[in-house]
Design a protein around this motif. Structure first.
Motif, PDB file in Angstrom:
ATOM      1  N   ILE A   1       0.838  -1.200   0.000  1.00 25.01           N
ATOM      2  CA  ILE A   1       0.000   0.000   0.000  1.00 25.01           C
ATOM      3  C   ILE A   1       0.868   1.244   0.000  1.00 25.01           C
ATOM      4  O   ILE A   1       2.032   1.224   0.398  1.00 25.01           O
ATOM      5  CB  ILE A   1      -0.951   0.037   1.214  1.00 25.01           C
ATOM      6  N   GLY A   2       0.268   2.334  -0.448  1.00 25.72           N
ATOM      7  CA  GLY A   2       0.915   3.641  -0.387  1.00 25.72           C
ATOM      8  C   GLY A   2      -0.128   4.729  -0.294  1.00 25.72           C
ATOM      9  O   GLY A   2      -1.213   4.610  -0.867  1.00 25.72           O
ATOM     10  N   GLN A   3       0.160   5.771   0.481  1.00 33.04           N
ATOM     11  CA  GLN A   3      -0.717   6.935   0.568  1.00 33.04           C
ATOM     12  C   GLN A   3       0.151   8.181   0.556  1.00 33.04           C
ATOM     13  O   GLN A   3       1.080   8.308   1.358  1.00 33.04           O
ATOM     14  CB  GLN A   3      -1.575   6.902   1.831  1.00 33.04           C
ATOM     15  N   PHE A   4      -0.169   9.108  -0.353  1.00 37.04           N
ATOM     16  CA  PHE A   4       0.709  10.248  -0.599  1.00 37.04           C
ATOM     17  C   PHE A   4      -0.126  11.530  -0.640  1.00 37.04           C
ATOM     18  O   PHE A   4      -1.132  11.606  -1.353  1.00 37.04           O
ATOM     19  CB  PHE A   4       1.465  10.055  -1.911  1.00 37.04           C
ATOM     20  N   SER A   5       0.289  12.542   0.142  1.00 40.32           N
ATOM     21  CA  SER A   5      -0.445  13.801   0.245  1.00 40.32           C
ATOM     22  C   SER A   5       0.386  14.938  -0.334  1.00 40.32           C
ATOM     23  O   SER A   5       1.610  14.970  -0.166  1.00 40.32           O
ATOM     24  CB  SER A   5      -0.781  14.107   1.709  1.00 40.32           C
ATOM     25  N   PHE A   6      -0.278  15.885  -0.965  1.00 39.85           N
ATOM     26  CA  PHE A   6       0.433  17.015  -1.577  1.00 39.85           C
ATOM     27  C   PHE A   6      -0.547  18.171  -1.769  1.00 39.85           C
ATOM     28  O   PHE A   6      -1.762  18.004  -1.676  1.00 39.85           O
ATOM     29  CB  PHE A   6       1.048  16.610  -2.921  1.00 39.85           C
TER      30      PHE A   6
ATOM     31  N   GLN B   1       3.162   7.499   3.166  1.00 39.54           N
ATOM     32  CA  GLN B   1       3.354   6.179   3.748  1.00 39.54           C
ATOM     33  C   GLN B   1       3.550   5.135   2.656  1.00 39.54           C
ATOM     34  O   GLN B   1       2.900   5.193   1.606  1.00 39.54           O
ATOM     35  CB  GLN B   1       2.126   5.776   4.578  1.00 39.54           C
ATOM     36  N   VAL B   2       4.449   4.181   2.914  1.00 47.10           N
ATOM     37  CA  VAL B   2       4.537   2.958   2.121  1.00 47.10           C
ATOM     38  C   VAL B   2       4.636   1.798   3.110  1.00 47.10           C
ATOM     39  O   VAL B   2       5.294   1.902   4.153  1.00 47.10           O
ATOM     40  CB  VAL B   2       5.751   2.951   1.162  1.00 47.10           C
ATOM     41  N   ALA B   3       3.978   0.697   2.789  1.00 49.89           N
ATOM     42  CA  ALA B   3       4.002  -0.471   3.673  1.00 49.89           C
ATOM     43  C   ALA B   3       3.699  -1.712   2.858  1.00 49.89           C
ATOM     44  O   ALA B   3       3.027  -1.649   1.816  1.00 49.89           O
ATOM     45  CB  ALA B   3       3.008  -0.323   4.817  1.00 49.89           C
ATOM     46  N   ALA B   4       4.192  -2.846   3.335  1.00 51.24           N
ATOM     47  CA  ALA B   4       3.963  -4.123   2.662  1.00 51.24           C
ATOM     48  C   ALA B   4       3.916  -5.231   3.706  1.00 51.24           C
ATOM     49  O   ALA B   4       4.529  -5.121   4.781  1.00 51.24           O
ATOM     50  CB  ALA B   4       5.061  -4.409   1.637  1.00 51.24           C
ATOM     51  N   GLN B   5       3.187  -6.291   3.391  1.00 49.03           N
ATOM     52  CA  GLN B   5       3.145  -7.435   4.282  1.00 49.03           C
ATOM     53  C   GLN B   5       2.942  -8.718   3.480  1.00 49.03           C
ATOM     54  O   GLN B   5       2.387  -8.702   2.374  1.00 49.03           O
ATOM     55  CB  GLN B   5       2.039  -7.291   5.329  1.00 49.03           C
TER      56      GLN B   5
END
Length: 394
Positions: free
Chosen positions: A274-279, A310-314
């Motif tokens: 997943i990734g979530q990016f704000s700008f 945020q970046v994350a993986a599982q």
């Protein structure tokens, strides 16, 4: 043992079942005991006497205790069904958690994944309304664990996707997100010997925001609560703008990708990135990307680390069920994950990436629909935590 360990009890249905069995044992000889509502309900749940195409409803009690709230009581209903009772359609679910405490805290959380007939429409969303303290550690990827503020506030979030199938497994549609944070106060934990000494973040006085945008989804899943062989990917764009009556102006791009493949006849290998990016503007602290919770980076408290991106993986290996011989209703999992929050891409460093790992037990609650209760225990460099719910983490 974590400071806010929750004692979650699913034991009431089992206790009622034991009482019913004991009553049968002491009944008059040769007289067939009459089955009451509770007995019939438990029989439907644990023996899964409901045929696959029929809808099913389960409700169970939850009892918890936390230092921030004291004793907590809750109920957790789950409703699963196929549109038009047709198993060629995908399995839909509506999951609810409603709670209250003797300290005046309360809330309700509802999430759903609902498919229409022939899967033409897909409604995916969450509703969360509560008066409940959240933990604020600060902003960044290296904030200390012991510098905590308890944020008491009234929180409302309504996030919804209304998606239309345009090609096989491809959906396009509207995405909306309403957030309200009001009656906000930052306080030191009750067990703290020192006064609160933190810089209040942007949004500390409360904000009300509405984001609107578009989503593109590829969804080959047939069972959102326990997929065994599919791929899911979502790309979403949201624009929070004063034009929509928001207090702030910024934009987000979110991506969620999940992969499931069978290993042999019983096991499943699952992975998620997943990734979530704000700008485009300043983001209120309660809407920043964050690590932790019951779904990804398990073991960290929800919101342990917050920042603009945020970046994350599982990865998770699921034994569903275990090959035990005496039952086919018990399963197990092992999982691990990595993730990070950051303000700018040049802050993303490999030696600062957070990790989590753990294992879990499973009980097959709905045999015909292949749905398990999950109990996960996860550990991190911060400490340990456990989670109990219905359906897999992703």
């Amino acid at each position: 043992m974590p400071r806010n360990l929750r004692a979650l009890l699913l034991g009431l249905p089992f206790l009622l079942l034991a009482v019913q069995l004991q009553a049968q044992d002491t009944s008059i000889p040769n007289e067939t005991p009459k089955k009451g509502f509770i007995s019939r309900y438990l029989n439907r749940v644990f023996n899964d006497t409901v045929s696959q195409e029929k809808p099913q409803f389960l409700i169970y009690p939850v009892l918890g205790i936390r230092p921030e709230t004291g004793l907590e009581f809750a109920v957790a209903p789950l409703f699963v069904f196929y549109a038009n009772e047709d198993t060629n359609n995908r399995l839909s679910e509506i999951n609810t958690y409603a709670f209250f405490t003797f300290n005046g805290q309360y809330g309700i959380r509802i999430n759903h994944a609902v498919y229409s007939d022939q899967d033409k429409w897909f409604f995916l969303g969450d509703l969360d309304a509560e008066r409940f303290p959240l933990k604020y550690y600060g902003i960044g990827n290296d904030v200390p664990k012991d510098n905590i503020a308890l944020v008491d506030a009234t929180q409302i979030q309504i996030k919804e996707r209304v998606l239309r199938k345009v090609l096989k497994n491809f959906y396009v549609g509207l995405e909306t997100d309403f957030r309200s944070l009001s009656n906000v106060s930052f306080d030191a934990p009750e067990d703290s010997q020192e006064a609160l000494d933190i810089e209040l973040p942007f949004g500390a006085e409360g904000t009300t925001n509405f984001g609107m945008g578009a989503g593109l989804v590829y969804d080959a899943r047939h069972n959102v609560l326990n997929e065994r062989n599919a791929f899911f990917s979502e790309l979403a764009y949201l624009n929070y703008n004063p034009f929509w009556k928001s207090d702030v102006k910024y934009q987000t791009v979110t991506t969620d990708n999940r992969f499931f493949t069978p290993i042999g006849k019983r096991d499943v290998l699952a992975a998620q990135v997943i990734g979530q990016f704000s700008f485009g503007g300043e983001v209120p602290f309660n809407q920043l990307s964050y690590l932790g919770g019951e779904n990804i980076m398990r073991g960290y408290f929800s919101g342990r680390f917050r920042d603009r991106n945020q970046v994350a993986a599982q990865v998770e290996y699921r034994f569903l069920p275990l090959k035990l011989g005496f039952t086919d209703r018990l399963g197990a999992t092992v999982f691990t994950g990595v993730g990070e929050v950051f303000d700018d891409w040049n802050e993303l460093e490999m030696n600062k990436i957070k990790w989590s790992a753990g294992a879990g037990a499973r009980f097959l609650i709905f045999r015909e629909k292949d749905i398990f209760i999950r109990f996960d225990y996860a550990f991190t460099k911060d400490g340990n935590n456990f989670y109990l719910s219905i359906g897999e983490a992703f």
